[in-house]
Design a protein around this motif. Sequence first.
Motif, PDB file in Angstrom:
ATOM      1  N   GLY A  99       0.836  -1.209   0.000  1.00  0.00           N
ATOM      2  CA  GLY A  99       0.000   0.000   0.000  1.00  0.00           C
ATOM      3  C   GLY A  99       0.863   1.248   0.000  1.00  0.00           C
ATOM      4  O   GLY A  99       2.092   1.183   0.145  1.00  0.00           O
ATOM      5  N   GLY A 100       0.185   2.376  -0.164  1.00  0.00           N
ATOM      6  CA  GLY A 100       0.897   3.647  -0.212  1.00  0.00           C
ATOM      7  C   GLY A 100       1.371   4.105   1.157  1.00  0.00           C
ATOM      8  O   GLY A 100       2.450   4.681   1.312  1.00  0.00           O
ATOM      9  N   LYS A 101       0.565   3.830   2.166  1.00  0.00           N
ATOM     10  CA  LYS A 101       0.838   4.377   3.497  1.00  0.00           C
ATOM     11  C   LYS A 101       2.191   3.964   4.063  1.00  0.00           C
ATOM     12  O   LYS A 101       2.830   4.724   4.784  1.00  0.00           O
ATOM     13  N   MET A 104       5.080   6.251   3.573  1.00  0.00           N
ATOM     14  CA  MET A 104       5.192   7.440   4.439  1.00  0.00           C
ATOM     15  C   MET A 104       5.630   7.039   5.836  1.00  0.00           C
ATOM     16  O   MET A 104       6.414   7.747   6.480  1.00  0.00           O
ATOM     17  N   TYR A 128       0.325  12.009   7.964  1.00  0.00           N
ATOM     18  CA  TYR A 128       1.613  12.731   7.968  1.00  0.00           C
ATOM     19  C   TYR A 128       1.886  13.271   9.369  1.00  0.00           C
ATOM     20  O   TYR A 128       2.919  13.021   9.972  1.00  0.00           O
ATOM     21  N   ASP A 204       4.106  12.504  -2.237  1.00  0.00           N
ATOM     22  CA  ASP A 204       2.994  11.549  -2.237  1.00  0.00           C
ATOM     23  C   ASP A 204       2.166  11.814  -3.488  1.00  0.00           C
ATOM     24  O   ASP A 204       1.415  12.790  -3.553  1.00  0.00           O
ATOM     25  N   ILE A 206      -0.006   9.579  -4.950  1.00  0.00           N
ATOM     26  CA  ILE A 206      -0.943   8.453  -5.050  1.00  0.00           C
ATOM     27  C   ILE A 206      -2.114   8.763  -5.994  1.00  0.00           C
ATOM     28  O   ILE A 206      -2.724   7.859  -6.542  1.00  0.00           O
ATOM     29  N   TYR A 207      -2.409  10.062  -6.206  1.00  0.00           N
ATOM     30  CA  TYR A 207      -3.499  10.431  -7.136  1.00  0.00           C
ATOM     31  C   TYR A 207      -2.946  10.877  -8.494  1.00  0.00           C
ATOM     32  O   TYR A 207      -3.601  11.626  -9.219  1.00  0.00           O
ATOM     33  N   SER A 237      -3.823   1.701  -5.375  1.00  0.00           N
ATOM     34  CA  SER A 237      -5.077   1.718  -4.611  1.00  0.00           C
ATOM     35  C   SER A 237      -6.190   2.515  -5.271  1.00  0.00           C
ATOM     36  O   SER A 237      -7.327   2.042  -5.369  1.00  0.00           O
ATOM     37  N   ARG A 246      -3.828  -3.914  -0.952  1.00  0.00           N
ATOM     38  CA  ARG A 246      -2.617  -3.448  -0.259  1.00  0.00           C
ATOM     39  C   ARG A 246      -1.387  -3.603  -1.156  1.00  0.00           C
ATOM     40  O   ARG A 246      -0.527  -4.462  -0.945  1.00  0.00           O
ATOM     41  N   TYR A 324     -12.335  14.304  -4.506  1.00  0.00           N
ATOM     42  CA  TYR A 324     -12.880  14.984  -3.338  1.00  0.00           C
ATOM     43  C   TYR A 324     -13.295  16.408  -3.688  1.00  0.00           C
ATOM     44  O   TYR A 324     -12.613  17.074  -4.476  1.00  0.00           O
TER      45      TYR A 324
HETATM   46  N1  PLP Z   1      -1.673   9.193   0.456  1.00  0.00           N
HETATM   47  C1  PLP Z   1      -2.818   9.873   0.359  1.00  0.00           C
HETATM   48  C2  PLP Z   1      -2.781  11.332   0.103  1.00  0.00           C
HETATM   49  C3  PLP Z   1      -4.044   9.211   0.512  1.00  0.00           C
HETATM   50  O1  PLP Z   1      -5.185   9.894   0.418  1.00  0.00           O
HETATM   51  C4  PLP Z   1      -4.040   7.827   0.780  1.00  0.00           C
HETATM   52  C5  PLP Z   1      -5.301   7.090   1.024  1.00  0.00           C
HETATM   53  O2  PLP Z   1      -6.337   7.620   1.276  1.00  0.00           O
HETATM   54  C6  PLP Z   1      -2.826   7.178   0.873  1.00  0.00           C
HETATM   55  C7  PLP Z   1      -1.655   7.877   0.699  1.00  0.00           C
HETATM   56  C8  PLP Z   1      -2.734   5.718   1.253  1.00  0.00           C
HETATM   57  O3  PLP Z   1      -2.983   4.867   0.221  1.00  0.00           O
HETATM   58  P1  PLP Z   1      -3.003   3.285   0.468  1.00  0.00           P
HETATM   59  O4  PLP Z   1      -4.426   2.907   0.689  1.00  0.00           O
HETATM   60  O5  PLP Z   1      -2.433   2.714  -0.799  1.00  0.00           O
HETATM   61  O6  PLP Z   1      -2.153   2.970   1.651  1.00  0.00           O
END
Ligand code: PLP
Length: 392
Positions: A99-101, A104, A128, A204, A206-207, A237, A246, A324
């Motif tokens: 996953g992305g989290k 970080m 963060y 980051d 992710i978008y 994701s 994940r 959003y």
């Molecule tokens: N970074 C940002 C800005 C997010 O909004 C999110 C999820 O909402 C993530 C990272 C985490 O993504 P992941 O679900 O892949 O861990």
Amino acid sequence: MLHPIHNFSNLGDENAFAVLARANQLADQGRDIINLGIGQPDFKTPPHIVKAAITALEAGEHGYTPAIGIPALRDVVASEINGRYGASISPDQVMIMPGGKVTMYMAISMFGTEGVDILYPDPGFPIYRSMIEFTGARPVPVPLREENGFAFSADELLSLITPKTRLIILNSPSNPTGGVTPRSEIDKLARGLADWPDVAILSDEIYSRMTFDGLEHQSLTAYPDLQDRLILLDGWSKTYAMTGWRLGYSVWPKSLFDHARKLAVNSYSCVNSAAQFAGIAALTGPQDATEAMMAEFDTRRRAVVDALNGLPNVSCVMPKGAFYAFPNISATGFKAKDLASRLLEEAGVATIGGPDFGVHGEGYIRLSYANSLENILAAVERIGDFLCQNRP
Ligand code: PLP
């Protein structure tokens, strides 16, 4: 009484999960709830991606993979980044993440400690600040302002850097605002960072595939001078509706890569093997499902912003990315969290109060338009009725 040695009271939370739980609880009690709180696409993972995971499982891919990910996927990620942004990432810098989290978590753990400053976007993703505080570092918010379309100002960000700053966190397109930072601001930031060679950057993105109006995503990987201190966070994701799989990826400067690998070995060993094969199919296969999803998000984006701007004392700028809307509700007189909570309990609409994303989120609520157009418009109508009938 047990006393963990870390100060867990400094570790924050993500209120979106609590709102989801409460919304589900109310729905289970028979209440009619429209959920605009959740930050995940309301689409299914495209079938060819699901199929790739099933095929991998049937072919016996059941064991550990290398901690940094399977080589074929790391190659595909590097080519994808280089092809899209004209970057020159080596597959050796790419790590596949659960996953992305987790990127970080690792990046902030590497740089955060007492006496250190870490800059982060506010309003921004709540993890963060939570992680910065957990490490003992001082969180320094970089305000994202409505008048700038919720993009950061490079001048303002650079003015906050001091000799104590070790890491700056950037996020564009942004959660919770949908703001996209224009290329000119990122160029200016990159130039200014030349004066601060010891400051690391966590970008980051992710978008990254979720921009509108033909806007090209501007990645920090496109700046050769920053590559020895840039950590890129991205993943599957959101783009491929794969939040539950994940699966994410990061790109590390060569000097940090082995630290990240060891953190993986010491915690989760490796990412789910079948999910990694699905990741290859996602990046190398047809992109039409993502394009169709983005076309649908675009229709909803315009509709929700239009409807919100028709409500008394509410105004909403047009988001340029993510999924959003972040309307300004300050003229209603409600505090944002009170409004979000009353909308859920009394009007059956789940949203997130802006302060859950930082102090600069006061005066705003976040609506995720990951719901049908019909439900989104019904939700905004309910919000309008609530505002006409209630006072703070
Ligand atoms: N970074 C940002 C800005 C997010 O909004 C999110 C999820 O909402 C993530 C990272 C985490 O993504 P992941 O679900 O892949 O861990």
